[in-house]
Write a protein that holds these residues in place. Structure first.
Motif, PDB file in Angstrom:
ATOM      1  N   ILE A  92       0.675  -1.201   0.035  1.00 19.81           N
ATOM      2  CA  ILE A  92       0.126  -0.016  -0.121  1.00 19.81           C
ATOM      3  C   ILE A  92       0.837   1.341   0.075  1.00 19.81           C
ATOM      4  O   ILE A  92       0.536   2.187  -0.728  1.00 19.81           O
ATOM      5  N   LEU A 115       0.829   4.345  -2.423  1.00 18.68           N
ATOM      6  CA  LEU A 115       0.828   6.028  -2.026  1.00 18.68           C
ATOM      7  C   LEU A 115       1.968   6.652  -2.734  1.00 18.68           C
ATOM      8  O   LEU A 115       1.681   7.953  -3.040  1.00 18.68           O
ATOM      9  N   PHE A 140       1.460   7.993  -6.165  1.00 17.04           N
ATOM     10  CA  PHE A 140       0.309   9.203  -6.108  1.00 17.04           C
ATOM     11  C   PHE A 140       1.376  10.490  -6.121  1.00 17.04           C
ATOM     12  O   PHE A 140       0.522  11.609  -6.505  1.00 17.04           O
ATOM     13  N   TRP A 175      -6.520   4.193 -12.703  1.00 19.24           N
ATOM     14  CA  TRP A 175      -7.672   4.627 -11.655  1.00 19.24           C
ATOM     15  C   TRP A 175      -8.682   3.246 -11.848  1.00 19.24           C
ATOM     16  O   TRP A 175      -9.623   3.096 -11.014  1.00 19.24           O
ATOM     17  N   VAL A 176      -8.284   2.282 -12.674  1.00 20.01           N
ATOM     18  CA  VAL A 176      -8.853   1.155 -12.371  1.00 20.01           C
ATOM     19  C   VAL A 176      -8.258   0.101 -11.575  1.00 20.01           C
ATOM     20  O   VAL A 176      -8.439  -0.518 -10.650  1.00 20.01           O
ATOM     21  N   TYR A 209      -5.625   1.006  -9.276  1.00 15.72           N
ATOM     22  CA  TYR A 209      -5.245   1.112  -7.842  1.00 15.72           C
ATOM     23  C   TYR A 209      -6.517   0.754  -6.749  1.00 15.72           C
ATOM     24  O   TYR A 209      -6.256   0.060  -5.918  1.00 15.72           O
ATOM     25  N   PRO A 210      -7.607   0.986  -7.132  1.00 13.93           N
ATOM     26  CA  PRO A 210      -8.935   0.482  -6.629  1.00 13.93           C
ATOM     27  C   PRO A 210      -8.779  -0.890  -6.507  1.00 13.93           C
ATOM     28  O   PRO A 210      -8.989  -1.392  -5.549  1.00 13.93           O
ATOM     29  N   ALA A 211      -8.593  -1.472  -7.526  1.00 18.27           N
ATOM     30  CA  ALA A 211      -8.438  -2.838  -7.437  1.00 18.27           C
ATOM     31  C   ALA A 211      -7.352  -3.626  -6.497  1.00 18.27           C
ATOM     32  O   ALA A 211      -7.460  -4.469  -5.682  1.00 18.27           O
ATOM     33  N   VAL A 260      -6.004  -2.103  -4.131  1.00 19.72           N
ATOM     34  CA  VAL A 260      -6.309  -1.727  -2.511  1.00 19.72           C
ATOM     35  C   VAL A 260      -7.336  -2.762  -2.123  1.00 19.72           C
ATOM     36  O   VAL A 260      -7.134  -3.494  -0.910  1.00 19.72           O
ATOM     37  N   ALA A 261      -8.377  -3.092  -2.852  1.00 17.42           N
ATOM     38  CA  ALA A 261      -9.371  -3.967  -2.608  1.00 17.42           C
ATOM     39  C   ALA A 261      -8.714  -5.513  -2.258  1.00 17.42           C
ATOM     40  O   ALA A 261      -9.099  -6.276  -1.273  1.00 17.42           O
ATOM     41  N   VAL A 262      -7.878  -5.910  -3.295  1.00 18.32           N
ATOM     42  CA  VAL A 262      -7.509  -7.321  -3.191  1.00 18.32           C
ATOM     43  C   VAL A 262      -6.594  -7.323  -2.033  1.00 18.32           C
ATOM     44  O   VAL A 262      -6.390  -8.313  -1.228  1.00 18.32           O
ATOM     45  N   CYS A 315      -6.822  -5.661   0.799  1.00 18.88           N
ATOM     46  CA  CYS A 315      -7.489  -6.010   2.085  1.00 18.88           C
ATOM     47  C   CYS A 315      -8.050  -7.254   2.159  1.00 18.88           C
ATOM     48  O   CYS A 315      -8.020  -7.700   3.147  1.00 18.88           O
TER      49      CYS A 315
END
Lengths: 501, 151
Positions: free
Chosen positions: A216, A220, A223, A389-390, A392-394, A396-398, A400
C-alpha cells in the motif's frame, strides 16, 4: 553421488502435479503483478504473500519463489516496453532495453532478458544444490552463541546497506525487534506488549505488515507527482532473436551470472547491486561497449542474468542458515515460521523434500518463465495499458481481502492500515524499511539464542567472545557497522544504493 | 534552531515509543537475571536503545543542512482516500458482505484520482464482481456475499 540423489528427490517433489501447479500460479501471478508499473518485486511478493498461507509448506514456498522471480521478469518486461522500471533493480534494463524497443527490437530484448535469466537461474540452482549441504553441515556445529552472532551480523548488514542515515536504520532495526517480540513469550507464557488486545497475543502477522508497508505504501508513493493514465507501450515486434543476438548475449550472460551469484549470497540488496555492477563491468569489457545506452543487447543480457542469479543465490543463506539476506527472504522466513517450520540447517535433514523440492522447482519455474511467459507477452502488454484509476482501487481491494484472509479477522486490517501509514511516512522521513522487517522477523530468534547462550554460559556475557566463530562474526558485524558510518563511505553508499522508488 | 523538522519529530516519536515500551517492560514483565532472562529483559535493553537513538536523532535535527521541502508535496488526497477505503473494509465486511464492501472500497480508493462518475461506478462494480468471483467462488473465502446489514 549424494548430490544426484538429492536432486532426483527434489525433481520428484517439484514435479508433482500440485507443486507444478503452484509453481505455475506463482510465476504467473508474480509476472502479472510485477508487470504493473509502479509495483516492484518487494511490493509484489508482499501483496501475494497472504495467498500462500493456506498451502502446505512446500507448495507455499514454491509458489512464493515463483512469485519472486516471476515479478522480476515482469519488472524487466515493463522496463523494456515502457521505460518504467518497477523497481530500482530493473532500472538498468531500461537503459538499453527501452532503446531496443524504440528501434522496434523489443521482442529481441525480451527474449534476451528471458534467456539470460534462464541461464543464470540454471547455474544458480546448481550452485545452490552444491553449496547447500556443506554449508548446512558447518552450520549444524553452531551453538546458540554462534547463531546469535549470525543474527546480529544479518541485522547489522541490513543497517549498513540501507541508504539512509545509519542512526535511523538502527532505530528501525530496534523498532522491528521490539514489535517482533509482541505476543506471548514462549518461555514464560506471559503476554507481552499486547495492550490488552486478545488478537495480539499470537503476535503481529508479518504479512499484514508487509502488505501495508511495502504494498500500500508503494501505491501511495505512486500518487506523488503526476498520475498519468496508461503509459505509451512499445510494439513488441519479432520475438525470436537473431543468431547474431544470441552470439552476443552469451558472454554477458555468463559474466552476469558469475557476478550475481556471488553478490546474491551477501546480505543486502544483492540483486540491485548485481545488476548495476554487471552493467558497468559489461560496458567496459564488451567490444560493443560504445553501444551501451543506445540499445546494446549485452546491456540487457548482463544485468538480467546478474539479477536473476543474485535472486536465486540469495536463497542460500536462508535455506542453509535460516538467515535472510534481503527483505524478500525475510518474508519467506516469516511465511515458513507461520507454517511451523523454523528455517535453519535442520531443515535439510528434517524436511529434505521441502529443501530439495524448492531448489528443483526454482529451475522448473525458470523454465516456465521462458517457455510460457514469452508467448504470453501479448497479455502482459495489454495489462500495461490498464489505467491507474482502474488498477489502484482493485489493488487496494485485493490487498484488504488478502490480509483479511490471513486470520479471517478484521483486526488484521487495522494492522494493515497502521503499517501502510507507517511504511509510507517512515520512508518519507528517511527511515528505511529493510532493517525494520529484518528486526521484526529476527526478533524472537535473537531472543531465543540470547537466552539459550546466556543460560548455557551461566549468565556470562563474554561467552560470545570466547567462542571463536561467534567472536569472529561479531567482529565482522562491528567492522561493517563502523565502516558504514564513516563519512567517506557514507557518500559512496548514497551513490550505490539507490533508494527504492 | 531545528533545521530538520521531520527528524526532530520522528526522533521524539521514536524516543517516546522506546520510553513506553521500556516502562511496560519494567513494570509489567519479569526482568530476571542475565542467566535466567525474564520476558522483559531483552525488550528492556532494546527499548532503552530506542530511547537513546531517538534522542540522538532528535538532537541531530539541529545540525546539518535544513530540509523542509520533502514534506511539501505529499499526496494527501490519496492518503486520506486509501486510508478511508481500508477502514471501510474493516468496518463493513461482516455486515455488508463482500460485494458491497469491495464496491465501497473501490469508490473510496478511486476518489484519489479524478475521473467521471460513470467511470467510478463501473470500476466499483467491476472490481467487486472480480473479487467476489475469485475470492468467494473460486477460493472459497468464508465471507458472505451480501451481508445481513445489521450494524
Amino acid at each position: 553421488m549424494d548430490l544426484v540423489n538429492n536432486i532426483i528427490l527434489g525433481l520428484q517433489v517439484a514435479s508433482s502435479p500440485e507443486n507444478l501447479l503452484y509453481c505455475f500460479i506463482g510465476v504467473l501471478l508474480g509476472t502479472l503483478v510485477g508487470v504493473l508499473p509502479g509495483l516492484g518485486t518487494l511490493a509484489t511478493v508482499a501483496m501475494l504473500l497472504p495467498l500462500t498461507y493456506s498451502l502446505e509448506p512446500t507448495a507455499a514456498l514454491i509458489m512464493l519463489a515463483g512469485i519472486y522471480y516471476g515479478s522480476q521478469y515482469g519488472g524487466s518486461t515493463t522496463a523494456i516496453l515502457v521505460n518504467l522500471p518497477g523497481e530500482a533493480a530493473s532500472a538498468v534494463t531500461t537503459l538499453d532495453g527501452y532503446q531496443m524497443a524504440r528501434a522496434g527490437r523489443a521482442g529481441a530484448a525480451l527474449a534476451a532478458a528471458a534467456l539470460s535469466s534462464f541461464f543464470a537461474g540454471t547455474v544458480a540452482t546448481i550452485l545452490i544444490a552444491a553449496v547447500a549441504k556443506p554449508l548446512t553441515s558447518l552450520a549444524l556445529s553452531f551453538g546458540p552463541a554462534e547463531y546469535f552472532a549470525l543474527t546480529m551480523l544479518g541485522l547489522v548488514s541490513a543497517i549498513a546497506l540501507s541508504s539512509g542515515s545509519v542512526l535511523k536504520a538502527i532505530a528501525m532495526a530496534l523498532l522491528g525487534l521490539l514489535l517482533g517480540l509482541t505476543g506471548t513469550d514462549l518461555y514464560t507464557a506471559m503476554p507481552r506488549f499486547t495492550f490488552g488486545l486478545l488478537e495480539l497475543e499470537q503476535g503481529i502477522d508479518v504479512a499484514a505488515i508487509a502488505v501495508g508497508a511495502f504494498g500500500i505504501a508503494e501505491i501511495l508513493r505512486n500518487f506523488e507527482g503526476k498520475v498519468d493514465d496508461a503509459p505509451q507501450v512499445s510494439n513488441v515486434g519479432r520475438l525470436m532473436p537473431t543468431r547474431e543476438d544470441l552470439r552476443r548475449i552469451i558472454g554477458p550472460a555468463i559474466r552476469g551470472t558469475g557476478l550475481g551469484s556471488l553478490l546474491g549470497v551477501l546480505p543486502g540488496s544483492g540483486a540491485l547491486l548485481a545488476s548495476f555492477m554487471s552493467y558497468n563491468i559489461e560496458r567496459r569489457l564488451s567490444p560493443n561497449g560504445y553501444e551501451f545506452g543506445k540499445g546494446a543487447i549485452e546491456g540487457v543480457a548482463a544485468p538480467e542474468a546478474a539479477n536473476n542469479a543474485a535472486a536465486q543465490t540469495s536463497f542460500i543463506p536462508m535455506l542453509a542458515l535460516g538467515l535472510p539476506s534481503n527483505v524478500v527472504m525475510a518474508l519467506m522466513i516469516g511465511a515458513l515460521m507461520i507454517q511451523g517450520i523454523t528455517p535453519g540447517p535442520n531443515v535439510v535433514t528434517s524436511q529434505p523434500g521441502l529443501f530439495w523440492g524448492l531448489i528443483a522447482s526454482m529451475w522448473i519455474g525458470n523454465l516456465m518463465l521462458v517457455v510460457l511467459n514469452l508467448p504470453l507477452i501479448g497479455i502482459w502488454v495489454r495489462l500495461l495499458t490498464v489505467p491507474t484509476w482502474v488498477l489502484y482501487p482493485a489493488i487496494v481491494a485485493v490487498c484488504c481481502i488478502g490480509v483479511y484472509s490471513l486470520n479471517n479477522s478484521t483486526f488484521s486490517i487495522y494492522i494493515l492500515i497502521a503499517s501502510s501509514l507507517f511504511g509510507y511516512f517512515a520512508t518519507k522521513a528517511g527511515y528505511e524499511l529493510p532493517p525494520f522487517i529484518l528486526g521484526f522477523i529476527l526478533g524472537p530468534m535473537v531472543e531465543e539464542y540470547l537466552r539459550k547462550a546466556m543460560s548455557l554460559s551461566g549468565g556470562d556475557p563474554t561467552v560470545f567472545l570466547t567462542h571463536p566463530i561467534s567472536a569472529g562474526l561479531l567482529a565482522v558485524a562491528v567492522a561493517v557497522l563502523v565502516f558504514s558510518a564513516l563519512p567517506k563511505i557514507k557518500m559512496r553508499r548514497k551513490e550505490i544504493f539507490v533508494p527504492e522508488d | 534552531m531545528i533545521r530538520k523538522m521531520h527528524d526532530a519529530l520522528s526522533g521524539l516519536l521514536i524516543a517516546s515509543v522506546g520510553g513506553l515500551y521500556l516502562w511496560k517492560s519494567v513494570t509489567e514483565l519479569d526482568i530476571g537475571t542475565p542467566f535466567n532472562m525474564g520476558a522483559g529483559y531483552l525488550p528492556m535493553l532494546i527499548s532503552f536503545g530506542l530511547v537513546l537513538v531517538g534522542a540522538v536523532i532528535s538532537f541531530n535535527s539541529t545540525k546539518g543542512t535544513p530540509q523542509t521541502e520533502k514534506f511539501a508535496n505529499l499526496p494527501w488526497r490519496a492518503i486520506v482516500c486509501v486510508f478511508a477505503a481500508m477502514l471501510a473494509f474493516a468496518l463493513l465486511l461482516h455486515q455488508a458482505g463482500l460485494f458491497p464492501t469491495v464496491a465501497v472500497v473501490s469508490i473510496l480508493a478511486g476518489l484519489a484520482s479524478s475521473q467521471r462518475l460513470i467511470q467510478r461506478i463501473s470500476v466499483a462494480i467491476g472490481v467487486a464482481l472480480f473479487c467476489t468471483i475469485i475470492f468467494y467462488f473460486v477460493i472459497g473465502l468464508p465471507v458472505t456475499v451480501i451481508g445481513n446489514w445489521r450494524f
